[in-house]
Enzyme design. Structure first.
Site: not given
Length: 269
Positions: A123, A95, A45-52
């Site tokens: 996604e 991402r 799974r991708h890393g944490k983003t600004m929208l997360n």
């Protein structure tokens, strides 16, 4: 006569050795054919983003990794550095691509690989909910299903989630203005198609080995839900930079590990 006999003797020996060589080649080919080829697919799974971080719905919409997100992904890459990847794939979302490149940058042979992007590993598309608050979408789904938000979160499946969003999204936007939310059949079909195509290409070109795939939390869950009857989403969902490993052998998929954070932990030490 002696010269003729000698020539015949040499020719006989040549044919004998040639026959041995052919038999050896046939044996080697047979053994290779009988040896089952196996792929280990590391799905991250991708890393944490600004929208997360701002708790926004993030499906086909996109945001870059946060500094903390990059740090965790880099740790996962360090943990995976000794895995000899023969190929690397990601969804075509930024991402996911960013995550894959950070992992490959830490891998011993990663610099030799090109990143293959595939939109089928994206996604879920959440339609008009894209960019909205997660809580708003979740509450709408819970209301639609006639349960409390707590009950929805506890018993959520990728299928019920996707189908509820697709139902709620229908008619909320003028046709052609936005991409409509996807139902579960659409999502699971594209994910399975993408994985099958990947396996076919790898078996044809490379054979047995390790493959990196970077995708997204709900999509990875939907893929595992499609492939394996006994799969259940871990409480709280798949963590950023977690690894799920799938074995492919003799035309069959086997689930090895789910939500594995051991590579992140190893890289952080």
């Amino acid at each position: 006569m002696k010269k003729i006999a000698k020539a015949i003797g040499i020719l006989g020996l040549s044919l004998l050795f040639a026959g041995c060589g052919n038999n050896a080649a046939k044996t080697e080919t047979k053994e290779k054919a009988e040896t089952p080829e196996e792929l280990t697919i590391y799905v991250v799974r991708h890393g944490k983003t600004m929208l997360n971080t701002t708790d926004r719905v993030q499906g086909w919409s996109d945001a870059v990794l946060t500094p903390a997100g990059e740090e965790v992904v880099t740790a996962a890459g360090i943990g995976l550095k000794d895995v000899d990847f023969q190929s690397a794939y990601s969804s075509d979302s930024g991402r996911a691509m960013q995550t894959a490149k950070l992992i490959l940058a830490e891998n011993k042979t990663g610099s030799e690989l090109n990143l293959n992007t595939d939109e089928r590993f994206r996604e879920f598309n959440f339609g008009t909910y894209e960019g909205d608050l997660n809580h708003t979408m979740w509450q709408d789904i819970a209301d639609d299903q006639g349960v409390t938000l707590e009950e929805f979160m506890k018993n959520m499946t990728p299928e019920s989630f996707a189908n509820s969003v697709a139902k709620l999204d229908e008619g909320r936007d003028e046709e052609g203005v936005n991409w409509p939310a996807e139902d579960y059949k659409t999502i699971s079909s594209r994910l399975k198609e993408g994985l099958d195509a990947l396996v076919e290409a790898e078996m044809k070109n490379e054979g047995s080995g390790n493959v990196l795939v970077v995708s997204h939390g709900l999509s990875i869950s939907a893929l595992l839900d499609t492939l394996f009857d006994d799969f259940k989403i871990p409480e709280g969902g798949l963590k950023n930079a977690s690894v799920c490993t799938i074995q492919y052998k003799d035309g069959e998929y086997t689930l090895d590990k789910v939500n594995d954070l051991s590579y992140v932990e190893a890289g952080q030490k």
